[in-house]
Design a protein around this motif. Sequence first.
Motif, PDB file in Angstrom:
ATOM      1  N   MET A   1      -3.650 -26.779  -6.457  1.00  0.00           N
ATOM      2  CA  MET A   1      -2.753 -26.743  -5.292  1.00  0.00           C
ATOM      3  C   MET A   1      -2.029 -25.412  -5.159  1.00  0.00           C
ATOM      4  SD  MET A   1      -0.909 -30.503  -5.364  1.00  0.00           S
ATOM      5  CE  MET A   1      -1.837 -32.021  -5.110  1.00  0.00           C
ATOM      6  N   ASP A   2      -2.302 -24.482  -6.099  1.00  0.00           N
ATOM      7  CA  ASP A   2      -1.581 -23.211  -6.140  1.00  0.00           C
ATOM      8  C   ASP A   2      -0.083 -23.463  -6.232  1.00  0.00           C
ATOM      9  OD1 ASP A   2      -1.283 -20.467  -6.215  1.00  0.00           O
ATOM     10  OD2 ASP A   2      -1.198 -20.252  -4.038  1.00  0.00           O
ATOM     11  N   LEU A   3       0.263 -24.365  -7.126  1.00  0.00           N
ATOM     12  CA  LEU A   3       1.639 -24.826  -7.296  1.00  0.00           C
ATOM     13  C   LEU A   3       2.067 -24.606  -8.736  1.00  0.00           C
ATOM     14  CD1 LEU A   3       3.945 -26.535  -5.842  1.00  0.00           C
ATOM     15  CD2 LEU A   3       2.855 -28.541  -6.869  1.00  0.00           C
ATOM     16  N   GLU A   4       3.294 -24.148  -8.916  1.00  0.00           N
ATOM     17  CA  GLU A   4       3.815 -23.989 -10.271  1.00  0.00           C
ATOM     18  C   GLU A   4       3.968 -25.360 -10.919  1.00  0.00           C
ATOM     19  OE1 GLU A   4       7.886 -22.339 -12.443  1.00  0.00           O
ATOM     20  OE2 GLU A   4       7.225 -21.467 -10.524  1.00  0.00           O
ATOM     21  N   LYS A   5       3.553 -25.458 -12.190  1.00  0.00           N
ATOM     22  CA  LYS A   5       3.626 -26.748 -12.867  1.00  0.00           C
ATOM     23  C   LYS A   5       5.067 -27.254 -12.892  1.00  0.00           C
ATOM     24  CE  LYS A   5       3.000 -29.067 -17.321  1.00  0.00           C
ATOM     25  NZ  LYS A   5       2.757 -28.902 -18.766  1.00  0.00           N
TER      26      LYS A   5
ATOM     27  N   ARG B   1       9.143 -26.585  -4.277  1.00  0.00           N
ATOM     28  CA  ARG B   1       8.133 -25.733  -4.896  1.00  0.00           C
ATOM     29  C   ARG B   1       8.816 -24.722  -5.818  1.00  0.00           C
ATOM     30  NH1 ARG B   1       2.885 -25.190  -2.765  1.00  0.00           N
ATOM     31  NH2 ARG B   1       2.858 -23.086  -3.645  1.00  0.00           N
ATOM     32  N   GLY B   2       8.325 -24.631  -7.048  1.00  0.00           N
ATOM     33  CA  GLY B   2       8.916 -23.728  -8.024  1.00  0.00           C
ATOM     34  C   GLY B   2      10.010 -24.367  -8.855  1.00  0.00           C
ATOM     35  N   ALA B   3      10.505 -25.522  -8.430  1.00  0.00           N
ATOM     36  CA  ALA B   3      11.556 -26.217  -9.180  1.00  0.00           C
ATOM     37  C   ALA B   3      11.371 -27.725  -9.046  1.00  0.00           C
ATOM     38  CB  ALA B   3      12.930 -25.792  -8.682  1.00  0.00           C
TER      39      ALA B   3
ATOM     40  N   VAL C   1       5.734 -32.440  -3.545  1.00  0.00           N
ATOM     41  CA  VAL C   1       6.409 -31.166  -3.829  1.00  0.00           C
ATOM     42  C   VAL C   1       5.744 -30.044  -3.046  1.00  0.00           C
ATOM     43  CG1 VAL C   1       7.010 -29.508  -5.632  1.00  0.00           C
ATOM     44  CG2 VAL C   1       7.092 -31.966  -6.124  1.00  0.00           C
ATOM     45  N   ASP C   2       4.412 -30.043  -3.030  1.00  0.00           N
ATOM     46  CA  ASP C   2       3.665 -28.994  -2.346  1.00  0.00           C
ATOM     47  C   ASP C   2       3.939 -29.005  -0.843  1.00  0.00           C
ATOM     48  OD1 ASP C   2       1.773 -26.893  -2.087  1.00  0.00           O
ATOM     49  OD2 ASP C   2       0.198 -28.327  -1.582  1.00  0.00           O
ATOM     50  N   ASN C   3       4.057 -30.187  -0.259  1.00  0.00           N
ATOM     51  CA  ASN C   3       4.279 -30.313   1.182  1.00  0.00           C
ATOM     52  C   ASN C   3       5.733 -30.150   1.598  1.00  0.00           C
ATOM     53  OD1 ASN C   3       1.538 -30.871   1.501  1.00  0.00           O
ATOM     54  ND2 ASN C   3       1.839 -33.085   1.335  1.00  0.00           N
ATOM     55  N   ARG C   4       6.621 -30.034   0.622  1.00  0.00           N
ATOM     56  CA  ARG C   4       8.055 -29.814   0.851  1.00  0.00           C
ATOM     57  C   ARG C   4       8.734 -30.993   1.564  1.00  0.00           C
ATOM     58  NH1 ARG C   4       5.528 -24.850   1.792  1.00  0.00           N
ATOM     59  NH2 ARG C   4       6.284 -23.128   0.495  1.00  0.00           N
ATOM     60  N   ASP C   5       8.080 -32.145   1.593  1.00  0.00           N
ATOM     61  CA  ASP C   5       8.689 -33.266   2.305  1.00  0.00           C
ATOM     62  C   ASP C   5       9.811 -33.919   1.511  1.00  0.00           C
ATOM     63  OD1 ASP C   5       7.410 -35.336   0.584  1.00  0.00           O
ATOM     64  OD2 ASP C   5       5.573 -34.729   1.585  1.00  0.00           O
ATOM     65  N   VAL C   6       9.854 -33.687   0.183  1.00  0.00           N
ATOM     66  CA  VAL C   6      10.965 -34.217  -0.615  1.00  0.00           C
ATOM     67  C   VAL C   6      12.274 -33.576  -0.163  1.00  0.00           C
ATOM     68  CG1 VAL C   6      11.945 -34.413  -2.928  1.00  0.00           C
ATOM     69  CG2 VAL C   6       9.491 -34.693  -2.606  1.00  0.00           C
ATOM     70  N   VAL C   7      12.234 -32.259   0.042  1.00  0.00           N
ATOM     71  CA  VAL C   7      13.434 -31.547   0.499  1.00  0.00           C
ATOM     72  C   VAL C   7      13.872 -32.070   1.861  1.00  0.00           C
ATOM     73  CG1 VAL C   7      14.373 -29.300   1.134  1.00  0.00           C
ATOM     74  CG2 VAL C   7      12.819 -29.491  -0.816  1.00  0.00           C
ATOM     75  N   MET C   8      12.897 -32.304   2.754  1.00  0.00           N
ATOM     76  CA  MET C   8      13.215 -32.809   4.092  1.00  0.00           C
ATOM     77  C   MET C   8      13.867 -34.180   4.006  1.00  0.00           C
ATOM     78  SD  MET C   8      13.115 -32.089   7.285  1.00  0.00           S
ATOM     79  CE  MET C   8      13.463 -33.008   8.788  1.00  0.00           C
TER      80      MET C   8
END
Length: 279
Positions: free
Chosen positions: A86-90, A109-111, A140-147
């Motif tokens: 996913m090109d995502l930081e573990k 992403r990143g945290a 996490v990758d889709n950033r929907d958690v933050v939303m």
Amino acid sequence: MRHVGLKARMAVVGSVLFAFYALVAIVAVEAFGVGIPIVLLGTVGFAGFQYVLGKKIALWSSGAEDMPADRYPEIHRSVERIADEMDLEKPRLMVADMGVPNAFAVGRRGAGVVVVSEQLIRLLDHDELEGVLAHELAHVDNRDVVMMVMGQSIASMLGLAAYFVIAFSRDGGIGNIVLGYLASVIVQMVAMVFVLAISRYREYVADSDAAGHVGGDAMARALGKISTANGRGDAELDDNVSALCISGGDRSALQRLFATHPPMEKRIEAVRNVDRQYY
């Protein structure tokens, strides 16, 4: 462009919530004489506080602890592989005794942080568990958690604003306080309708992403086992966690109107055909 449907929904809901916020800011400035810098500083600080606090409460209420790599080497290797795809930081991995087989993700992403219950690890075969891990990484990758967290913060802010506007208007008194409380509940529910629309859709997208990494059959089997096990269990998830989990648990007919998750049978049907597009 990946996940156009999800991004479009997030943009629309974000715009609607911002419009609600702007209305509150106008009322604060015009009716109460609050300075614009104070309004901006207060709202940004409130949202930031809610984001950090919401993440910590979710981890605390689930009893999550760091997942040792020497005890769970396969899980760590799987997450490393899927995150790389996913090109995502573990993300940070944690394990919790939730009483039910479940998992959730918080952060950006990143945290990011992924929490897996001990019951889930015991229940699923490894390819099925990889499907759940991929599902949480997709959030996490889709950033929907933050939303989701920010949407809930704005809904809370709107509810508080409605309460203060009504409770402390005119002569005050117990009647205004009661009306303010009722208005707060109604306004917050209206705002959450928009947030919940994203919540249900994002589960379909994360399921589809996970199926792309582990296959639709493995993902469908994982969802089926989770649904069956949760239906048999008596343990209930904390409200601070259930909206973030891969399974929100059973709900009554009324509660399903405000459900954070779509029906499990529909999710299972969808992931059995990984070519079906949701975005």
